[in-house]
Each structure stands twice: as structure tokens, then as C-alpha cells.
Design a protein around this motif. Structure first.
Motif, PDB file in Angstrom:
ATOM      1  N   GLY A   9       0.833  -1.194   0.000  1.00  0.00           N
ATOM      2  CA  GLY A   9       0.000   0.000   0.000  1.00  0.00           C
ATOM      3  C   GLY A   9       0.864   1.239   0.000  1.00  0.00           C
ATOM      4  N   SER A  13      -1.686   4.619   4.096  1.00  0.00           N
ATOM      5  CA  SER A  13      -2.907   4.015   3.554  1.00  0.00           C
ATOM      6  C   SER A  13      -3.496   2.952   4.479  1.00  0.00           C
ATOM      7  N   VAL A 119      -5.803   0.167  -0.912  1.00  0.00           N
ATOM      8  CA  VAL A 119      -6.020   1.497  -1.496  1.00  0.00           C
ATOM      9  C   VAL A 119      -6.903   2.309  -0.566  1.00  0.00           C
ATOM     10  N   THR A 125      -5.167   9.856   2.067  1.00  0.00           N
ATOM     11  CA  THR A 125      -3.760   9.471   2.048  1.00  0.00           C
ATOM     12  C   THR A 125      -2.859  10.699   2.032  1.00  0.00           C
ATOM     13  N   TRP A 165       0.378   7.836  -6.087  1.00  0.00           N
ATOM     14  CA  TRP A 165      -0.874   7.147  -5.743  1.00  0.00           C
ATOM     15  C   TRP A 165      -1.576   6.684  -7.012  1.00  0.00           C
ATOM     16  N   THR A 169      -1.996   2.704  -7.786  1.00  0.00           N
ATOM     17  CA  THR A 169      -3.364   2.188  -7.832  1.00  0.00           C
ATOM     18  C   THR A 169      -3.682   1.629  -9.218  1.00  0.00           C
ATOM     19  N   TYR A 172      -2.212  -1.741  -9.300  1.00  0.00           N
ATOM     20  CA  TYR A 172      -3.033  -2.695  -8.546  1.00  0.00           C
ATOM     21  C   TYR A 172      -4.222  -3.173  -9.377  1.00  0.00           C
ATOM     22  N   ARG A 187      -9.939  -2.216   0.003  1.00  0.00           N
ATOM     23  CA  ARG A 187     -10.266  -0.802   0.209  1.00  0.00           C
ATOM     24  C   ARG A 187     -10.244  -0.508   1.701  1.00  0.00           C
ATOM     25  N   PHE A 266     -12.293   5.102  -6.067  1.00  0.00           N
ATOM     26  CA  PHE A 266     -11.655   5.060  -4.753  1.00  0.00           C
ATOM     27  C   PHE A 266     -11.887   6.334  -3.949  1.00  0.00           C
TER      28      PHE A 266
END
Length: 268
Positions: A9, A13, A119, A125, A165, A169, A172, A187, A266
Motif C-alpha cells: 500500500g 494508507s 487502497v 492518504t 498514488w 493504484t 493494482y 479498500r 476510490f
């Protein structure tokens, strides 16, 4: 050691709290990222072989150190001690906020490895980073750094700021598509809202069941609170308090840039 889970992460996060959830399970041996440790600093890169990965993971499992085992945090009571522990836990869990670029290599080369990619809403964040005196340099300008995070990048594998970020992400999401049974997108806000159910689901994916020691930790983490930036017992408002504290211009810029993209989902 039979299996590995890499808990990944962005910084700030929720990886510390989620990492301790796994540390609380007796069938898990929990370690911080070996690639950032004194013992195995930058031991692997994009060109490392499957044998090198296997050797590092086994050495991480076998090695006890102040950093890898978080003894330095335990001494200051910033993380709990979990007395119930199997002598040879079958699952190695590694928590890392760095080296995200190596996750495809891990999944390609280590067939018994899984990844949990955490995330958190990027506004939360970024706020958590800017507001943390242990992570954001005192002489840096938040308005100049929130996007690039360059003021905090001092070594290979560092990821800070909104641009990172987005890239992490996006990675991911790609890995979740490529490895639907081995990459688990998590999440943070949902995990905080339903911690027992979310934890049980993640453990089940790893072949484990929810243990009483883990349940006790989850219950304690909802009622015990600490303001220390490295403590794992945070007030539940941690998921929403950014809304009244993050610079509105930064928040608006994040929302505008993500609008209409897959990353907009997100935004909690």
C-alpha cells in the motif's frame, strides 16, 4: 513456510493497522519489508531470478531482527504483543509501502505468493502524509509537494504524493485483472467499517480462518486510541477527518483529475 502474502500500500494508507491484523494470527509470521532492512537492503530488483526471490523470502522467514520484527515499535507500546504463536507458522506475511514496481516480478516468479493491495481515498492518504511530522519534512511546502512527493524520496522504491498514488493504484487494478485469484484489492475505508467480516474474507483467501486472538485485536483497535503517528490504535474518525482539514484546493484538484477515470471509484 508454505505460502507468502505481500501486504502492499502507499504510505499512510492503513498498512500498519492491517499488517497487525495478520501479525495477530498464530499461523502467520509477520515481517516488515526485507528490501528496506539492514540485512537485505535492496537485495532484489527487476532482473532478479526466481531462485533469488525464493532465497530472500526464506531468509526473511528465518531471520529475526529489530526492524523486521518491529521490536523497536513494540518496546514503545506502539504495536501490541501477540503471545499465542505457532512454532513454525505456515504463512509468511510481509508489509511494505515501497518497491511496488517489483510486485509483478513477485507474482510471476513466486507461485505460492499472493498480494493484498490496499487502497485508501487519495485525499485521506495525502492529508495523512502532509499532517504527519514524522513523514513530511518540516521545511517542505505542502502546496509544492503534495503531487510529486519529491521532498520525501531519498532511495530506490520510494512512493509518495498523488502522482505515485495514481501509478500504484493503476498497477493494482492491472494486477487484479491479471491475477484474479492471487492479487486481492482491498479498500481501506471498507475494512475499517466492517473489520471482522473483511478480515475473515481476506484470511479465507489465504487458507486461514478468523482466530480469537485476531478478533480480540480488532475489538481493541476500535476502542483504544492513540494520537502517535505510528500507533495502530487510531480513532475511527481516521477515515473521514481529512475532509475538514485537507486544503480544499488540493482536494478539488484530486477529484477533478480522477473524475471519469477508473480511479474515481476510490473516492469514498
Amino acid at each position: 513456510m508454505k505460502n507468502i502474502v505481500w501486504i502492499a500500500g502507499m504510505p499512510r494508507s492503513g498498512t500498519n493497522w492491517i499488517g497487525q491484523i495478520f501479525a495477530s494470527h498464530p499461523s502467520v509470521r509477520y515481517k516488515l519489508c526485507p528490501l528496506f532492512s539492514y540485512e537485505f537492503k535492496n537485495a532484489l530488483d527487476e532482473h532478479s531470478s526466481a531462485a533469488a526471490w525464493s532465497a530472500l523470502l526464506q531468509a526473511t522467514y528465518d531471520t529475526r531482527s529489530d526492524y523486521l520484527d518491529q521490536d523497536y515499535l513494540r518496546r514503545d507500546a506502539l504495536i501490541p504483543d501477540f503471545p499465542e504463536r505457532e512454532d513454525a507458522p505456515p504463512l509468511l506475511a510481509i508489509k511494505s509501502t515501497r518497491y511496488h514496481h517489483l510486485l509483478p516480478c513477485l507474482l510471476d516468479l513466486v507461485p505460492n505468493a499472493q498480494v493484498i493491495g490496499i487502497v485508501r481515498d487519495p485525499r485521506a492518504t495525502i492529508h495523512s502524509w502532509l499532517a504527519n511530522p514524522l513523514e513530511f519534512p518540516a521545511n517542505a511546502d505542502p502546496n509544492a509537494e503534495w503531487r510529486s512527493g519529491n521532498c520525501r524520496k531519498t532511495a530506490v522504491g520510494e512512493y509518495w504524493g498523488f502522482d505515485d498514488w495514481k501509478s500504484v493504484t493503476s498497477l493494482y487494478l492491472d494486477l487484479a485483472r491479471r491475477y484474479p485469484k492471487r492479487f486481492h484489492l482491498a479498500r481501506y475505508e471498507q475494512w475499517v467499517q466492517t473489520p471482522a467480516a473483511y478480515t475473515a474474507r481476506m484470511l479465507e483467501a489465504l487458507g486461514l480462518t478468523l482466530h480469537p486472538q485476531t478478533e480480540t485485536f480488532l475489538q481493541a483497535s476500535r476502542v483504544e486510541h492513540s494520537s502517535h503517528p505510528r500507533a495502530v490504535f487510531k480513532h475511527p474518525s481516521v477515515t473521514t477527518r481529512w475532509a475538514g482539514r485537507l486544503d480544499p484546493t488540493i482536494s478539488a484538484a484530486i477529484v477533478a483529475e480522477l473524475e471519469g477515470t477508473p480511479l474515481a471509484s476510490f473516492l469514498s
